[in-house]
Motif scaffolding. Structure first.
Motif, PDB file in Angstrom:
ATOM      1  N   GLN A 267       0.832  -1.201   0.000  1.00 21.62           N
ATOM      2  CA  GLN A 267       0.000   0.000   0.000  1.00 21.62           C
ATOM      3  C   GLN A 267       0.868   1.253   0.000  1.00 21.62           C
ATOM      4  O   GLN A 267       0.636   2.197  -0.776  1.00 21.62           O
ATOM      5  CB  GLN A 267      -0.924   0.008   1.220  1.00 21.62           C
ATOM      6  CG  GLN A 267      -1.796   1.262   1.311  1.00 21.62           C
ATOM      7  CD  GLN A 267      -2.432   1.425   2.676  1.00 21.62           C
ATOM      8  OE1 GLN A 267      -1.871   0.985   3.683  1.00 21.62           O
ATOM      9  NE2 GLN A 267      -3.587   2.043   2.729  1.00 21.62           N
ATOM     10  N   GLU A 268       1.874   1.276   0.860  1.00 23.21           N
ATOM     11  CA  GLU A 268       2.718   2.458   0.969  1.00 23.21           C
ATOM     12  C   GLU A 268       3.607   2.627  -0.257  1.00 23.21           C
ATOM     13  O   GLU A 268       3.817   3.755  -0.727  1.00 23.21           O
ATOM     14  CB  GLU A 268       3.554   2.372   2.247  1.00 23.21           C
ATOM     15  CG  GLU A 268       2.702   2.429   3.504  1.00 23.21           C
ATOM     16  CD  GLU A 268       3.512   2.366   4.785  1.00 23.21           C
ATOM     17  OE1 GLU A 268       2.915   2.567   5.855  1.00 23.21           O
ATOM     18  OE2 GLU A 268       4.733   2.118   4.704  1.00 23.21           O
ATOM     19  N   PHE A 269       4.146   1.530  -0.785  1.00 23.29           N
ATOM     20  CA  PHE A 269       4.958   1.632  -1.995  1.00 23.29           C
ATOM     21  C   PHE A 269       4.123   2.150  -3.166  1.00 23.29           C
ATOM     22  O   PHE A 269       4.593   2.977  -3.957  1.00 23.29           O
ATOM     23  CB  PHE A 269       5.561   0.286  -2.355  1.00 23.29           C
ATOM     24  CG  PHE A 269       6.380   0.319  -3.615  1.00 23.29           C
ATOM     25  CD1 PHE A 269       7.705   0.712  -3.586  1.00 23.29           C
ATOM     26  CD2 PHE A 269       5.816  -0.020  -4.837  1.00 23.29           C
ATOM     27  CE1 PHE A 269       8.459   0.762  -4.753  1.00 23.29           C
ATOM     28  CE2 PHE A 269       6.560   0.029  -6.004  1.00 23.29           C
ATOM     29  CZ  PHE A 269       7.886   0.417  -5.960  1.00 23.29           C
ATOM     30  N   ALA A 270       2.883   1.665  -3.293  1.00 24.33           N
ATOM     31  CA  ALA A 270       2.012   2.106  -4.384  1.00 24.33           C
ATOM     32  C   ALA A 270       1.771   3.611  -4.322  1.00 24.33           C
ATOM     33  O   ALA A 270       1.834   4.312  -5.343  1.00 24.33           O
ATOM     34  CB  ALA A 270       0.690   1.346  -4.328  1.00 24.33           C
ATOM     35  N   ILE A 271       1.500   4.113  -3.126  1.00 20.60           N
ATOM     36  CA  ILE A 271       1.270   5.552  -2.967  1.00 20.60           C
ATOM     37  C   ILE A 271       2.561   6.326  -3.197  1.00 20.60           C
ATOM     38  O   ILE A 271       2.564   7.373  -3.861  1.00 20.60           O
ATOM     39  CB  ILE A 271       0.692   5.832  -1.565  1.00 20.60           C
ATOM     40  CG1 ILE A 271      -0.691   5.187  -1.420  1.00 20.60           C
ATOM     41  CG2 ILE A 271       0.604   7.333  -1.308  1.00 20.60           C
ATOM     42  CD1 ILE A 271      -1.246   5.228  -0.007  1.00 20.60           C
ATOM     43  N   ALA A 272       3.673   5.818  -2.667  1.00 16.47           N
ATOM     44  CA  ALA A 272       4.951   6.511  -2.813  1.00 16.47           C
ATOM     45  C   ALA A 272       5.370   6.613  -4.272  1.00 16.47           C
ATOM     46  O   ALA A 272       5.882   7.651  -4.720  1.00 16.47           O
ATOM     47  CB  ALA A 272       6.024   5.789  -2.006  1.00 16.47           C
ATOM     48  N   SER A 273       5.179   5.539  -5.046  1.00 21.82           N
ATOM     49  CA  SER A 273       5.581   5.573  -6.446  1.00 21.82           C
ATOM     50  C   SER A 273       4.739   6.574  -7.233  1.00 21.82           C
ATOM     51  O   SER A 273       5.251   7.258  -8.132  1.00 21.82           O
ATOM     52  CB  SER A 273       5.485   4.176  -7.069  1.00 21.82           C
ATOM     53  OG  SER A 273       4.159   3.682  -7.048  1.00 21.82           O
ATOM     54  N   ALA A 274       3.458   6.688  -6.880  1.00 22.26           N
ATOM     55  CA  ALA A 274       2.607   7.686  -7.544  1.00 22.26           C
ATOM     56  C   ALA A 274       3.030   9.097  -7.168  1.00 22.26           C
ATOM     57  O   ALA A 274       3.066  10.001  -8.014  1.00 22.26           O
ATOM     58  CB  ALA A 274       1.145   7.446  -7.183  1.00 22.26           C
ATOM     59  N   ALA A 275       3.371   9.309  -5.891  1.00 24.49           N
ATOM     60  CA  ALA A 275       3.831  10.632  -5.457  1.00 24.49           C
ATOM     61  C   ALA A 275       5.140  11.001  -6.152  1.00 24.49           C
ATOM     62  O   ALA A 275       5.332  12.150  -6.580  1.00 24.49           O
ATOM     63  CB  ALA A 275       4.010  10.648  -3.947  1.00 24.49           C
ATOM     64  N   ALA A 276       6.045  10.026  -6.270  1.00 24.67           N
ATOM     65  CA  ALA A 276       7.329  10.294  -6.921  1.00 24.67           C
ATOM     66  C   ALA A 276       7.137  10.687  -8.377  1.00 24.67           C
ATOM     67  O   ALA A 276       7.806  11.606  -8.881  1.00 24.67           O
ATOM     68  CB  ALA A 276       8.227   9.061  -6.813  1.00 24.67           C
TER      69      ALA A 276
END
Length: 245
Positions: free
Chosen positions: A80-89
């Motif tokens: 969940q956190e990686f998915a959000i982080a990759s979108a933010a990046a």
């Protein structure tokens, strides 16, 4: 962890932004900033679904973070956190210019030693339709042509082309294969969720980035589609393109 450190340092060169919306679907994620920027992210395989469990306190914390703070979760082991982080990046460091259509790029390949790290079924099917016959290294899929990742160091020494899915960044395979990646002349990193940081990516040994480009002026349709569980491969809202670094 030098790869992640380099990515996060590169993202600091871009203006931060307050987050207005987070979309997390089965196959894609979106982070929308209040200034209008948004990025598409990569959701790890559903076979890791048990690690999607997270406390409500942590979810509320995520909703209070800025884009830069969310991007720091690229090192998180939680999908969940990686998915959000990759979108933010990718919202912070987005690709501004069109690339080469993926199918056109693949048709120009003439390779007998083609490897993919991480099983991405639509990509493998596309390769097979073009008679490219890749060898896939993945520990979760048991399919014809898929080998466990531990055989990678024995095979990749003579690879002509190496395609790396974003999952290999999350599960740290890129760290263990860093030297082999740098010794391969033609390496493609597959998005979505790859921030456009050419200097950083080249230093990692990446030569090309393949990403889905969202159709202009269709942001709301894209958000709804991803939220409903859609993926980036089978909808006219996205066109896959390859960008040379």
């Amino acid at each position: 962890m030098r790869i992640f450190d380099a990515i996060l340092r590169g993202l600091k060169d871009f203006p931060d932004g307050n987050v207005s919306d987070i979309v997390l679907g089965w196959y894609g994620s979106v982070v929308v900033l209040k200034d209008g920027r948004y990025g598409l992210g990569s959701v790890p395989s559903a076979k890791h679904l048990e690690t999607f469990e997270i406390s409500s306190l942590q979810t509320r914390h995520l909703l209070r973070l800025s884009a830069q703070e969310l991007a720091e979760l690229l090192v998180s082991p939680y999908p969940q956190e990686f998915a959000i982080a990759s979108a933010a990046a990718s919202a912070l460091a987005s690709i501004k210019v069109p690339g080469i259509p993926l199918e056109d790029f693949l048709e120009s390949l003439n390779s007998k030693k083609l490897y993919i790290i991480g099983y991405e079924r639509p990509l493998v099917l596309l390769f097979n339709n073009l008679n490219l016959k890749p060898c896939v290294l993945d520990d979760l899929s048991r399919r014809p042509g898929v080998l466990p990742s531990w055989v990678g160091p024995h095979l990749l020494n003579d690879a002509d082309w190496l395609w790396i899915t974003c999952q290999a960044l999350r599960d740290r395979q890129m760290l263990s294969l860093e030297k082999l990646i740098k010794n391969t002349k033609k390496v493609v990193l597959l998005g979505p969720g790859v921030p456009w940081l050419p200097d950083v990516l080249r230093a990692m040994g990446i030569n090309f980035v393949a990403q889905p480009r969202p159709l202009q002026d269709k942001a709301r349709e894209i958000f709804n589609y991803i939220a409903a569980g859609g993926n980036y491969w089978d909808h006219e809202l996205f066109s896959w393109e390859v960008h040379r670094l």
